[in-house]
Design an enzyme around this catalytic site. Structure first.
Site, PDB file in Angstrom:
ATOM      1  N   HIS A 262      -1.026  -3.613  -2.808  1.00 29.07           N
ATOM      2  CA  HIS A 262      -1.999  -3.061  -3.757  1.00 29.07           C
ATOM      3  C   HIS A 262      -3.417  -3.533  -3.394  1.00 29.07           C
ATOM      4  CE1 HIS A 262      -3.210  -1.707  -7.879  1.00 29.07           C
ATOM      5  NE2 HIS A 262      -4.143  -2.627  -7.710  1.00 29.07           N
ATOM      6  N   GLU A 263      -3.564  -4.850  -3.255  1.00 31.45           N
ATOM      7  CA  GLU A 263      -4.896  -5.392  -2.963  1.00 31.45           C
ATOM      8  C   GLU A 263      -5.346  -5.013  -1.554  1.00 31.45           C
ATOM      9  OE1 GLU A 263      -6.435  -6.275  -5.481  1.00 31.45           O
ATOM     10  OE2 GLU A 263      -4.794  -6.749  -6.850  1.00 31.45           O
ATOM     11  N   HIS A 266      -7.016  -1.728  -1.900  1.00 30.76           N
ATOM     12  CA  HIS A 266      -8.405  -1.903  -2.364  1.00 30.76           C
ATOM     13  C   HIS A 266      -9.280  -2.386  -1.198  1.00 30.76           C
ATOM     14  CE1 HIS A 266      -7.970  -1.160  -6.617  1.00 30.76           C
ATOM     15  NE2 HIS A 266      -7.106  -2.129  -6.826  1.00 30.76           N
ATOM     16  N   GLU A 292      -8.556   2.599  -7.533  1.00 29.78           N
ATOM     17  CA  GLU A 292      -7.143   2.404  -7.849  1.00 29.78           C
ATOM     18  C   GLU A 292      -6.258   3.399  -7.089  1.00 29.78           C
ATOM     19  OE1 GLU A 292      -6.547  -0.288  -9.370  1.00 29.78           O
ATOM     20  OE2 GLU A 292      -4.488  -0.132 -10.082  1.00 29.78           O
TER      21      GLU A 292
HETATM   22 ZN    ZN Z   1      -6.027  -2.390  -8.663  1.00 27.83          ZN
END
Ligand code: ZN
Length: 498
Positions: A262-263, A266, A292
């Protein structure tokens, strides 16, 4: 110096102040010794005051007025002026004493929320929350809106977002995803999770797994870092310095790996920002919903796909040879797609997650409009969980008190989580049309074609155009829940034999 160059020079100053604040914030979460907390609060408050002063200087307003008269501007110039106008208006519309009062109240109300949550007692938080709601309504009135008050708050987290745009998205989810989750529950089918829960997963192994997969996807560790923190996040001042964190639980290896993916998503977005627009508003990421979408893309759309699990299995086995004995790619795939309604949003699976957000969105909408008041919250919360997830919280801690967001007045933030999920499905659907061998590439660990597609269609576009326009430009369609619903239905119906 002409007006445009003068504006850019001033915006660069403001951006630098923000970058330094970001680094101090990262340090606070990752490295800072506990005794430095009070000093850091002073430093950060000075940074935010300095940034605010620079942004609200009357000269910026004058420059904007001059530039807004011009009709020979290119796309990037128009974007910079639009974004500078937006920040300038938002910063100047709120009276200074209101901003200071809100900042003071944020600290106070976060403390009472922490206590209320620990003691499972909503009444401890009640008065501070009521004041925060009142202040948020006032803030919306200062900022202004066309249609409903909540629109002014939604716009803070994704430019141009309104209730009339978000309502149909959540309606699509409510009508399709809630019944899907009910069917999963009625089916009684469950993946075998024993191999996950009956093992211990060393922190070192999880670190190795996270690092390998983040590198394989394409995160540049010469321009970024991976660290550990209680609340995982991705930050950093510039594409040359992007920092993300994760956390480790020796009972559950999925949290750190999927948190890392997830990170990483980003981080890839940050590393892919257009370098010729450094220090300019158009060079920054395009709001929380698009951000996101990039994290959810790698975490869910790719990370929970069968092809990815097939590719990743040997890496799992490299770091956890004992634990992974006899575990097939299919077992892994089924386990990472375990669907089960639960009370806690941050622990929710991919299918139920957006229902948690939908509930918060509906509540915020009514709360800001005055249709419900703070005293109604605990029961409204529990009733909605009952209705859409079929479960009821046994207490307030696991119910209305679980999220920190309202304690600092972040009304309008939650919907961007769901926008991210919808955008990620819509973007991947569009990317697949140009990447006919996508599945085969993921199975072989060839992530570059997909990353390149995102670089070209999303990352390099910075904030030049509004988020919804960016989605339309990249996918050919307005933001819609359709691709996400179809993606989820196809996968879940297959996995749960519905
Ligand atoms: Zn996030």
């Amino acid at each position: 110096m002409n007006a445009y160059d003068e504006l850019l020079a001033r915006l660069k100053d403001i951006d630098l102040v923000g970058q330094i604040g970001g680094l101090l914030g990262w340090d606070q979460e990752v490295l800072m010794p506990p005794k430095a907390a009070a000093l850091r609060a002073e430093q950060l408050s000075w940074i935010s005051k300095t940034g605010h002063e620079k942004l609200t200087e009357a000269r910026i307003g004058e420059l904007l007025e001059i530039l807004e008269q011009k009709d020979d501007l290119d796309e990037i110039q128009r974007g910079n002026i639009r974004l500078a106008r937006d920040s300038y208006d938002k910063a100047t519309k709120l009276p200074t004493d209101f901003v200071a009062e809100m900042a003071m109240h944020k600290s106070k109300s976060q403390i009472s929320w922490t206590r209320a949550r620990a003691e499972n007692d909503f009444s401890i938080f009640r008065d501070d929350l009521a004041k925060m709601v009142e202040m948020s309504r006032k803030k919306a009135d200062y900022l202004g809106y066309d249609d409903v008050r909540y629109d002014a708050l939604l716009d803070l987290y994704e430019s141009g977002l309104t209730v009339s745009r978000v309502d149909p998205l959540f309606a699509g989810l409510r009508e399709n995803v809630a019944p899907l989750v009910k069917k999963v529950m009625q089916s009684g089918t469950k993946p075998d999770m024993s191999w996950v829960h009956n093992n211990t997963w060393s922190k070192e192994g999880q670190e190795g797994l996270s690092q390998s997969i983040s590198e394989a996807i394409g995160f540049d560790f010469n321009a970024g870092r991976r660290d550990a923190s209680t609340h995982p996040f991705c930050g950093g001042p510039n594409p040359d310095d992007v920092r993300w964190t994760t956390r480790y639980d020796e009972k559950d290896p999925f949290g750190s790996l999927y948190g890392s993916m997830h990170e990483t998503g980003h981080g890839l977005y940050e590393q892919g920002r257009p370098r010729h627009l450094d220090f300019q508003p158009t060079g920054s990421a395009n709001g929380l919903g698009i951000h996101e979408s990039q994290s959810r893309l790698w975490e869910n759309q790719i990370g929970r796909s069968r092809e990815f699990c097939e590719w990743a299995l040997p890496i799992w086995k490299e770091y956890f040879p004992e634990q992974m004995k006899g575990v097939s790619a299919e077992d892994l795939w089924r386990s990472v797609n375990f669907v089960e309604p639960s009370l806690i949003r941050v622990e929710a699976d991919e299918a139920t997650y957006n229902l948690h957000i939908m509930i918060r969105y509906e509540i915020e909408k009514k709360l800001i409009s005055g249709e419900i008041e703070v005293d109604d919250l605990p029961d409204v919360w529990d009733d909605m969980y009952d209705e859409f997830l079929g479960i009821r919280s046994p207490n307030r801690t696991l119910g209305v008190l679980q999220d920190i967001h309202w304690s600092f007045g972040a009304f309008g933030y939650f919907p961007t989580y769901t926008l991210g999920n919808l955008y990620s499905a819509q973007l991947l659907t569009a990317a697949r049309k140009e990447l006919p061998n996508h599945d085969e590439q993921i199975r072989k660990g060839e992530f570059t074609p997909l990353l390149e597609w995102m670089r070209k269609n999303v990352h390099s576009r910075g904030s030049i155009i509004e988020p919804s326009e960016l989605i339309k430009e990249a996918t050919g369609d307005e933001p819609s829940p359709d691709d996400f619903v179809k993606y989820l239905q196809d996968k879940i119906e297959f996995l749960y034999e519905l």
